[in-house]
Design a protein around this motif. Structure first.
Motif, PDB file in Angstrom:
ATOM      1  N   LYS A  37      29.385  15.060 -80.704  1.00  0.00           N
ATOM      2  CA  LYS A  37      30.566  14.791 -81.526  1.00  0.00           C
ATOM      3  C   LYS A  37      30.202  14.237 -82.905  1.00  0.00           C
ATOM      4  O   LYS A  37      30.651  13.186 -83.330  1.00  0.00           O
ATOM      5  N   THR A  38      29.379  14.991 -83.615  1.00  0.00           N
ATOM      6  CA  THR A  38      28.948  14.580 -84.956  1.00  0.00           C
ATOM      7  C   THR A  38      29.614  15.398 -86.057  1.00  0.00           C
ATOM      8  O   THR A  38      29.476  15.080 -87.235  1.00  0.00           O
ATOM      9  N   GLY A  39      30.264  16.492 -85.682  1.00  0.00           N
ATOM     10  CA  GLY A  39      30.808  17.403 -86.676  1.00  0.00           C
ATOM     11  C   GLY A  39      29.810  18.458 -87.104  1.00  0.00           C
ATOM     12  O   GLY A  39      30.090  19.251 -88.011  1.00  0.00           O
ATOM     13  N   ASP A  40      28.653  18.491 -86.457  1.00  0.00           N
ATOM     14  CA  ASP A  40      27.606  19.461 -86.795  1.00  0.00           C
ATOM     15  C   ASP A  40      26.881  19.814 -85.503  1.00  0.00           C
ATOM     16  O   ASP A  40      26.764  18.991 -84.590  1.00  0.00           O
ATOM     17  N   MET A  41      26.369  21.044 -85.404  1.00  0.00           N
ATOM     18  CA  MET A  41      25.666  21.442 -84.189  1.00  0.00           C
ATOM     19  C   MET A  41      24.275  20.824 -84.131  1.00  0.00           C
ATOM     20  O   MET A  41      23.684  20.477 -85.156  1.00  0.00           O
ATOM     21  N   TRP A  42      23.755  20.698 -82.921  1.00  0.00           N
ATOM     22  CA  TRP A  42      22.417  20.145 -82.719  1.00  0.00           C
ATOM     23  C   TRP A  42      21.399  21.275 -82.680  1.00  0.00           C
ATOM     24  O   TRP A  42      21.575  22.265 -81.963  1.00  0.00           O
ATOM     25  N   ASN A  43      20.334  21.134 -83.475  1.00  0.00           N
ATOM     26  CA  ASN A  43      19.277  22.148 -83.476  1.00  0.00           C
ATOM     27  C   ASN A  43      17.977  21.530 -83.981  1.00  0.00           C
ATOM     28  O   ASN A  43      17.831  20.302 -83.994  1.00  0.00           O
ATOM     29  N   SER A  44      17.046  22.368 -84.402  1.00  0.00           N
ATOM     30  CA  SER A  44      15.736  21.870 -84.835  1.00  0.00           C
ATOM     31  C   SER A  44      15.830  20.936 -86.033  1.00  0.00           C
ATOM     32  O   SER A  44      15.072  19.964 -86.138  1.00  0.00           O
ATOM     33  N   ASN A  45      16.747  21.208 -86.953  1.00  0.00           N
ATOM     34  CA  ASN A  45      16.901  20.328 -88.105  1.00  0.00           C
ATOM     35  C   ASN A  45      17.432  18.960 -87.695  1.00  0.00           C
ATOM     36  O   ASN A  45      17.101  17.943 -88.323  1.00  0.00           O
ATOM     37  N   SER A  46      18.251  18.919 -86.645  1.00  0.00           N
ATOM     38  CA  SER A  46      18.757  17.648 -86.144  1.00  0.00           C
ATOM     39  C   SER A  46      17.600  16.767 -85.670  1.00  0.00           C
ATOM     40  O   SER A  46      17.579  15.545 -85.912  1.00  0.00           O
ATOM     41  N   VAL A  47      16.641  17.378 -84.988  1.00  0.00           N
ATOM     42  CA  VAL A  47      15.483  16.637 -84.474  1.00  0.00           C
ATOM     43  C   VAL A  47      14.705  16.001 -85.623  1.00  0.00           C
ATOM     44  O   VAL A  47      14.364  14.812 -85.584  1.00  0.00           O
ATOM     45  N   ILE A  48      14.420  16.776 -86.658  1.00  0.00           N
ATOM     46  CA  ILE A  48      13.628  16.267 -87.781  1.00  0.00           C
ATOM     47  C   ILE A  48      14.403  15.202 -88.553  1.00  0.00           C
ATOM     48  O   ILE A  48      13.855  14.145 -88.910  1.00  0.00           O
ATOM     49  N   ALA A  49      15.691  15.453 -88.807  1.00  0.00           N
ATOM     50  CA  ALA A  49      16.505  14.456 -89.513  1.00  0.00           C
ATOM     51  C   ALA A  49      16.583  13.167 -88.717  1.00  0.00           C
ATOM     52  O   ALA A  49      16.507  12.060 -89.286  1.00  0.00           O
ATOM     53  N   TRP A  50      16.741  13.271 -87.405  1.00  0.00           N
ATOM     54  CA  TRP A  50      16.815  12.077 -86.547  1.00  0.00           C
ATOM     55  C   TRP A  50      15.529  11.263 -86.647  1.00  0.00           C
ATOM     56  O   TRP A  50      15.567  10.038 -86.777  1.00  0.00           O
ATOM     57  N   LEU A  51      14.394  11.933 -86.570  1.00  0.00           N
ATOM     58  CA  LEU A  51      13.108  11.233 -86.637  1.00  0.00           C
ATOM     59  C   LEU A  51      12.923  10.519 -87.972  1.00  0.00           C
ATOM     60  O   LEU A  51      12.470   9.370 -88.017  1.00  0.00           O
ATOM     61  N   ILE A  52      13.258  11.198 -89.061  1.00  0.00           N
ATOM     62  CA  ILE A  52      13.084  10.592 -90.384  1.00  0.00           C
ATOM     63  C   ILE A  52      13.995   9.378 -90.525  1.00  0.00           C
ATOM     64  O   ILE A  52      13.557   8.293 -90.967  1.00  0.00           O
ATOM     65  N   ALA A  53      15.263   9.530 -90.147  1.00  0.00           N
ATOM     66  CA  ALA A  53      16.213   8.429 -90.292  1.00  0.00           C
ATOM     67  C   ALA A  53      15.907   7.282 -89.341  1.00  0.00           C
ATOM     68  O   ALA A  53      15.941   6.110 -89.726  1.00  0.00           O
ATOM     69  N   ARG A  54      15.598   7.609 -88.098  1.00  0.00           N
ATOM     70  CA  ARG A  54      15.363   6.570 -87.094  1.00  0.00           C
ATOM     71  C   ARG A  54      14.095   5.776 -87.402  1.00  0.00           C
ATOM     72  O   ARG A  54      13.995   4.596 -87.029  1.00  0.00           O
ATOM     73  N   SER A  55      13.154   6.389 -88.083  1.00  0.00           N
ATOM     74  CA  SER A  55      11.926   5.681 -88.437  1.00  0.00           C
ATOM     75  C   SER A  55      12.110   4.792 -89.661  1.00  0.00           C
ATOM     76  O   SER A  55      11.189   4.071 -90.053  1.00  0.00           O
ATOM     77  N   GLY A  56      13.291   4.857 -90.286  1.00  0.00           N
ATOM     78  CA  GLY A  56      13.598   3.956 -91.383  1.00  0.00           C
ATOM     79  C   GLY A  56      13.339   4.517 -92.765  1.00  0.00           C
ATOM     80  O   GLY A  56      13.439   3.778 -93.752  1.00  0.00           O
ATOM     81  N   MET A  57      13.043   5.801 -92.873  1.00  0.00           N
ATOM     82  CA  MET A  57      12.826   6.389 -94.190  1.00  0.00           C
ATOM     83  C   MET A  57      14.153   6.787 -94.820  1.00  0.00           C
ATOM     84  O   MET A  57      15.117   7.096 -94.121  1.00  0.00           O
ATOM     85  N   ASP A  58      14.200   6.784 -96.139  1.00  0.00           N
ATOM     86  CA  ASP A  58      15.416   7.117 -96.871  1.00  0.00           C
ATOM     87  C   ASP A  58      15.629   8.631 -96.828  1.00  0.00           C
ATOM     88  O   ASP A  58      14.799   9.399 -97.317  1.00  0.00           O
ATOM     89  N   THR A  59      16.738   9.060 -96.265  1.00  0.00           N
ATOM     90  CA  THR A  59      17.026  10.486 -96.167  1.00  0.00           C
ATOM     91  C   THR A  59      17.892  10.993 -97.315  1.00  0.00           C
ATOM     92  O   THR A  59      18.066  12.202 -97.450  1.00  0.00           O
TER      93      THR A  59
END
Length: 216
Positions: free
Chosen positions: A158-180
């Motif tokens: 329920k994010t308003g966007d589908m989950w796919n390979s880009n979701s994985v990479i964006a999640w890792l970058i954001a969750r690790s504390g880097m500025d997205t």
């Protein structure tokens, strides 16, 4: 020197500790004509529904270096039952939950030491250096097994966007504390699923914040 959209040199050497996190943008379906065609059809329909011009679609992957080790992080279709050879740490279903019983309808998340990104020679505006801080690079590696694995191609979270390979990479970058904020696909391109990863990462950070990294 050529630079990325964030102002970071493209293809820069690792930091003083030998650490680096580099982002690659690959045209969707690079090396695979059927995937590329399906992607164009999907984007044509999506663009018409949103009343906007069609964009080029991109798939993202990371290359992480810590000391003398190099890892490729990517979501991809399950190739065979020997995922340990590719550093597979998790799998998820494609299309529907029940279909995930069959290998052809599952994806895998790789943390592949000395691995390779298929069709890397087709990457555009890449690599984009995200950090050369060793602690940050190590955190990215540590987080890979924790990546959510909802149904691919659906908005099950329920994010308003589908989950796919880009979701994985964006999640890792954001969750690790880097500025997205400054991170975008190449000009004229779009990365479906990117926002899904960011939204889920923000939710989790609010509920379960990670410990601060040591200052350097």
């Amino acid at each position: 020197m050529t630079t990325s959209g964030t102002g970071t040199p493209l293809g820069a050497t690792p930091g003083p500790d030998g650490a680096a996190v580099d982002l690659y943008w690959l045209p969707l379906g690079a090396g695979g004509h059927s995937v590329r065609l399906n992607g164009r059809v999907f984007e044509a329909v999506a663009a018409r529904a949103a009343r906007r011009p069609a964009c080029d679609l991109y798939h993202s992957a990371l290359e992480v270096r810590v000391a003398a080790a190099r890892f490729v992080i990517e979501q991809a279709p399950v190739r065979d039952a020997r995922g340990e050879r590719r550093g597979v740490v998790a799998e998820g279903p494609v299309g529907t939950q029940w279909a995930g019983r069959f290998r052809i309808f599952r994806y895998e998340i790789r943390r592949w030491r000395d691995g390779r990104i298929p069709d890397l020679d087709e990457a555009l505006d890449s690599p984009r250096r995200l950090t050369d801080q060793e602690a940050r690079a190590q955190r990215v590696l540590d987080l890979v097994p924790q990546v959510p694995t909802p149904v691919w191609g659906r908005d099950g979270l329920k994010t308003g966007d589908m989950w796919n390979s880009n979701s994985v990479i964006a999640w890792l970058i954001a969750r690790s504390g880097m500025d997205t904020g400054p991170i975008h696909p190449p000009a004229g391109g779009r990365a479906p699923g990117w926002q899904a990863g960011l939204v889920v990462a923000r939710r989790q950070e609010a509920e379960m914040p990670l410990a601060p990294l040591p200052l350097r």
